[in-house]
Motif scaffolding. Structure first.
Motif, short mmCIF file in Angstrom:
data_model
loop_
_atom_site.label_atom_id
_atom_site.label_comp_id
_atom_site.label_asym_id
_atom_site.label_seq_id
_atom_site.Cartn_x
_atom_site.Cartn_y
_atom_site.Cartn_z
N PRO A 102 44.78 43.70 59.05
CA PRO A 102 45.22 44.97 58.46
C PRO A 102 44.39 46.16 58.93
CG PRO A 102 45.24 43.27 56.79
CD PRO A 102 44.59 42.67 58.02
N ALA A 103 43.07 45.96 59.10
CA ALA A 103 42.21 47.05 59.55
C ALA A 103 42.57 47.50 60.96
CB ALA A 103 40.74 46.62 59.50
N CYS A 104 42.90 46.55 61.81
CA CYS A 104 43.28 46.86 63.19
C CYS A 104 44.61 47.60 63.24
CB CYS A 104 43.35 45.58 64.02
SG CYS A 104 43.66 45.85 65.78
N VAL A 105 45.57 47.10 62.47
CA VAL A 105 46.88 47.75 62.41
C VAL A 105 46.75 49.18 61.90
CG1 VAL A 105 49.16 47.72 61.33
CG2 VAL A 105 48.15 45.58 62.13
N ALA A 106 46.03 49.35 60.81
CA ALA A 106 45.89 50.67 60.20
C ALA A 106 45.26 51.67 61.17
CB ALA A 106 45.05 50.57 58.93
N TYR A 107 44.18 51.26 61.82
CA TYR A 107 43.47 52.17 62.71
C TYR A 107 44.31 52.52 63.94
CZ TYR A 107 39.46 54.04 65.36
OH TYR A 107 38.60 54.84 66.06
N THR A 108 44.79 51.52 64.63
CA THR A 108 45.48 51.79 65.89
C THR A 108 46.78 52.54 65.69
OG1 THR A 108 46.55 49.60 65.84
CG2 THR A 108 44.47 49.79 67.03
N ARG A 109 47.51 52.21 64.65
CA ARG A 109 48.78 52.91 64.42
C ARG A 109 48.55 54.35 63.97
NH1 ARG A 109 48.72 48.11 65.85
NH2 ARG A 109 50.64 46.88 65.94
N TYR A 110 47.42 54.57 63.31
CA TYR A 110 47.07 55.95 62.95
C TYR A 110 46.82 56.78 64.20
CZ TYR A 110 44.56 60.01 61.26
OH TYR A 110 44.16 61.31 61.02
N VAL A 111 46.06 56.22 65.14
CA VAL A 111 45.78 56.93 66.39
C VAL A 111 47.07 57.20 67.16
CG1 VAL A 111 44.61 56.78 68.63
CG2 VAL A 111 43.44 56.00 66.57
N LEU A 112 47.90 56.18 67.25
CA LEU A 112 49.18 56.36 67.96
C LEU A 112 50.04 57.41 67.27
CD1 LEU A 112 49.99 52.65 68.81
CD2 LEU A 112 49.82 54.49 70.49
N ASP A 113 50.05 57.41 65.95
CA ASP A 113 50.84 58.39 65.20
C ASP A 113 50.35 59.80 65.47
OD1 ASP A 113 52.88 58.96 63.14
OD2 ASP A 113 51.17 59.64 61.97
N CYS A 114 49.03 59.99 65.52
CA CYS A 114 48.47 61.31 65.83
C CYS A 114 48.90 61.77 67.22
CB CYS A 114 46.94 61.26 65.75
SG CYS A 114 46.27 61.11 64.10
N GLY A 115 48.89 60.84 68.16
CA GLY A 115 49.28 61.18 69.53
C GLY A 115 50.75 61.45 69.68
#
Length: 217
Positions: free
Chosen positions: A106-119
């Motif tokens: 869950p920590a990996c999903v939350a972090y990486t998808r947040y970065v992708l969403d920002c981009g």
């Protein structure tokens, strides 16, 4: 003080919790549990895949060839890091089969998808503000451990420390700082405030990633 330096300063206490997290302290003094490091390595491999996708958005969002070159170089540096990472996994008894079969935490999903969403939703400033805590923070962690001589002799995690303290990685992190500083030059105060929010959130996500390693979650 550069724009990125201001982001770091204003990110406290989140930044301090990230670069001085209990996971980092234990890694530096060699007391980190092997299972925690192995869990971190497997999840970080998955993280780096998504991070590479995010950096690639820098090409799509570019306004000129220089920005394309910057994103391309950042991804080239990351691909080198991934190979080092795979070698680490082998040294720590993690086969490629096991690595490829790992399910994202869950920590990996939350972090990486947040970065992708920002981009995806934002422009280059938003993208690099979300990407920066990873590269800049790891560079600071590796450099600080070496400069302060924290790591004992025969630290099982010395190779990891040396990788992020290396001149090559320090230069790659500086490249991220330079592009973010440049992108911020013509931004309004409201836009800069938004970048601070993004930077803070990504920094908090980094701490969550360390905690995932400790908790084996």
């Amino acid at each position: 003080m550069s724009f990125t330096q201001k982001l770091i300063k204003n990110a406290d206490p989140f930044w301090k919790d990230y670069v001085d997290h209990k996971f980092v302290q234990q890694l530096a003094n060699g007391t980190l549990e092997k299972a925690s490091f192995q869990h971190y390595l497997k999840q970080d491999y998955l993280y780096l895949f998504q991070y590479s996708r995010a950096i690639s958005l820098g090409i799509f969002k570019a306004n000129n060839f220089q920005q394309i070159e910057t994103a391309h170089q950042a991804n080239t540096d990351l691909l080198k890091e991934i190979q080092v990472h795979i070698n680490f996994c082998k040294e720590w008894g993690i086969s490629e089969k096991e690595l490829f079969a790992t399910v994202e935490s869950p920590a990996c999903v939350a972090y990486t998808r947040y970065v992708l969403d920002c981009g995806i939703k934002g422009g280059l400033p938003e993208l690099y503000a979300a990407l920066a805590p990873c590269a800049v923070g790891y560079a600071e962690i590796g450099r600080t451990i070496v400069e302060k001589g924290i790591s004992p002799k025969n630290n099982p995690y010395q190779a990891w420390i040396d990788a992020y303290a290396s001149e090559e990685f320090q230069q790659a992190a500086q490249g991220v700082i330079c592009i973010l500083d440049e992108l911020a030059l013509d931004l309004t105060e409201n836009q800069k405030t938004n970048l601070q929010t993004i930077f803070n959130t990504a920094t908090r996500m980094e701490s969550g990633f360390w905690q995932m390693g400790l908790d084996l979650s």
